[in-house]
Motif scaffolding. Sequence first.
Motif, short mmCIF file in Angstrom:
data_model
loop_
_atom_site.label_atom_id
_atom_site.label_comp_id
_atom_site.label_asym_id
_atom_site.label_seq_id
_atom_site.Cartn_x
_atom_site.Cartn_y
_atom_site.Cartn_z
N UNK A 448 1.17 -1.26 0.35
CA UNK A 448 0.22 0.07 0.01
C UNK A 448 0.71 1.53 0.15
N UNK A 449 1.78 1.48 0.98
CA UNK A 449 3.20 2.10 1.43
C UNK A 449 3.56 2.81 -0.59
N UNK A 450 3.82 1.21 -0.77
CA UNK A 450 4.91 1.33 -2.37
C UNK A 450 4.05 1.73 -3.62
N UNK A 451 2.92 1.65 -3.55
CA UNK A 451 1.58 2.10 -4.53
C UNK A 451 0.94 3.48 -4.65
N UNK A 460 8.93 -7.16 -7.10
CA UNK A 460 9.36 -8.05 -7.08
C UNK A 460 9.29 -8.06 -5.14
N UNK A 461 8.47 -9.85 -4.63
CA UNK A 461 8.37 -9.69 -3.52
C UNK A 461 9.24 -11.20 -3.46
N UNK A 479 -2.42 -12.85 -3.26
CA UNK A 479 -0.90 -12.28 -4.45
C UNK A 479 -2.11 -11.53 -5.66
N UNK A 480 -3.03 -12.33 -5.95
CA UNK A 480 -4.26 -11.80 -6.90
C UNK A 480 -4.82 -10.73 -6.61
N UNK A 481 -5.35 -11.05 -4.68
CA UNK A 481 -6.26 -10.16 -4.53
C UNK A 481 -5.71 -8.56 -4.76
N UNK A 487 -3.50 -1.59 -7.84
CA UNK A 487 -3.84 -1.98 -9.08
C UNK A 487 -2.13 -1.96 -9.80
N UNK A 488 -1.17 -3.23 -9.24
CA UNK A 488 0.02 -3.16 -9.20
C UNK A 488 0.04 -4.45 -9.54
N UNK A 489 1.66 -4.59 -10.75
CA UNK A 489 1.75 -6.12 -10.69
C UNK A 489 3.21 -6.45 -10.24
N UNK A 490 2.44 -8.14 -9.23
CA UNK A 490 3.04 -8.77 -8.56
C UNK A 490 3.70 -9.85 -8.79
N UNK A 491 5.31 -9.86 -8.82
CA UNK A 491 6.09 -10.98 -9.37
C UNK A 491 6.25 -11.22 -7.65
#
Length: 516
Positions: A448-451, A460-461, A479-481, A487-491
């Motif tokens: 939340x802070x980074x986005x 990237x986690x 991850x999907x939730x 509204x971010x792409x998480x790897x």
Amino acid sequence: MNRELIVNVTPTEISIALCEDKVLVELNKEQCQTGFAVGDIYLGKVRKIMPGLNAAFVNIGHEKDAFIHYLDLGTHFLSLQKLVASQQPGKRGLRAETMKLEAPVEKGGKIGDYLQVGQQIMVQVAKEAISTKGPRLTADISLAGRNVVLVPFSSKVFLSQKIRSAEEKKRLKRIAAAVLPKNFGVIIRTAAMEAKDEDIEHDIQTQIDRWRKTVAAIRRSTAPDQLMNEMNRANTIIRDSLNGSFSQIAVDDEAMYNEIRDYIKQIDPEKVKIVKLYKGNVPIFDNFDISKQIKSLFAKYVSLKRGAYLIIEHTEAMNVIDVNSGNRTKAEDNQEQTAMDVNLAAAKEIARQLRLRDLGGIVIIDFIDLHKAQNKQALYDEMVKLMETDKAKHTVLPLTKFGLMQITRQRVRPVAVESVSDVCPTCNGTGKIEPTVLLDKKIENQISFLTQDRGHKFIKLVVSPYVACFLKRGFWSLRRRWEWKYKVRLQVVEDQSTGIVEVHYHDRKDNDLINK
């Protein structure tokens, strides 16, 4: 007592194990060519005077400035400085045996009266660098040999307190007086009782030659620089410990084998045959059953016989040892005798562990409570007896009314455990980690802070495999939730070396998003 010295040599380190009746009692590790060992002599430069501490910091080439207190300057500091100054380029060098000695240093003086910033002084390492502290220095120079310790600028002959025979004292004083030049004193060690006259004379002359070479080195040195290095740790142990009970010295390196043989030829030619070169296929420590004992060195719990055990805790301020009887009290009726038996067994193991781990400073031992005064006294007497074989300076105090025993023990080298272990990066040495039930909330807060605050669209986690499975589990995974919500792409990337609750947040170029 059957004593063995096992020496393991690697390209970067020499490990020396001292065993008594096949039991490991001392483990020394020496880094190859690191310098700054106890006994090394340096030409140092004064960096800072600390009037409040009545001390100074001296640069001897170590990454941390070394420390010297006013009381460590020694009685003959002015004479030493006069000798050092005379060895500077363009000056006529003095010799200790012919020079006129300066007035002795007063005990209650100030260090600022004797040292100035930028001054060059000859110093000797008295205590190696430990933790965040640099080496401790002394200007009261001494050179140790097998039978004697040479003390320049002194004219006295001191004898070990263990030499009690009046006839032997006369013999040793007569030998020293016949050989010593003017302005040189000597401390005669206990080993000299068994030595021949010519061996003691040779030892004194050897130390005088070492002193002259050290002084001569000042002319070609610029502070900070090493003037004389103490012999390697293996030879130091041999020098201080070699006696009739040594059965063998096993070495797995031919160069070190030859060096030790040459040294023993000088001090005790009859014992050369006990030095053996190990050529087995199995590592030398495994062959002599030392590796298993070394592993126990780093354990918090140390087992005793019949279920009893010790818990050893090391802190910055002190070392604490707790003695536990385990299941013995349930099986025995005589509680006092059981407690005494466990305490005596624990005392024997504690005396070994203090030497093995080279624990120093204050050691507090919580023995099992004893009610009879004679048992408390017997336990104290046994502890004092067991500590007699420990060469480090120490003091053992009687049991307090709470059943605690305090031992103070001098430490001149880093603790063996500290030198081979690091604090766990996940728990920071506490043994506890953050509750895993809150891990998902912690990760979501960072996302939340980074986005929302930093505006990142890709994160990237880097996590452990366990956490990765947790984040990707199921079709509608965490991850999907989080991707949909923020509204971010998480790897999610698995990393075996990452701690169980450790999470790193990176961008596409693997830059750390939190600490950059």
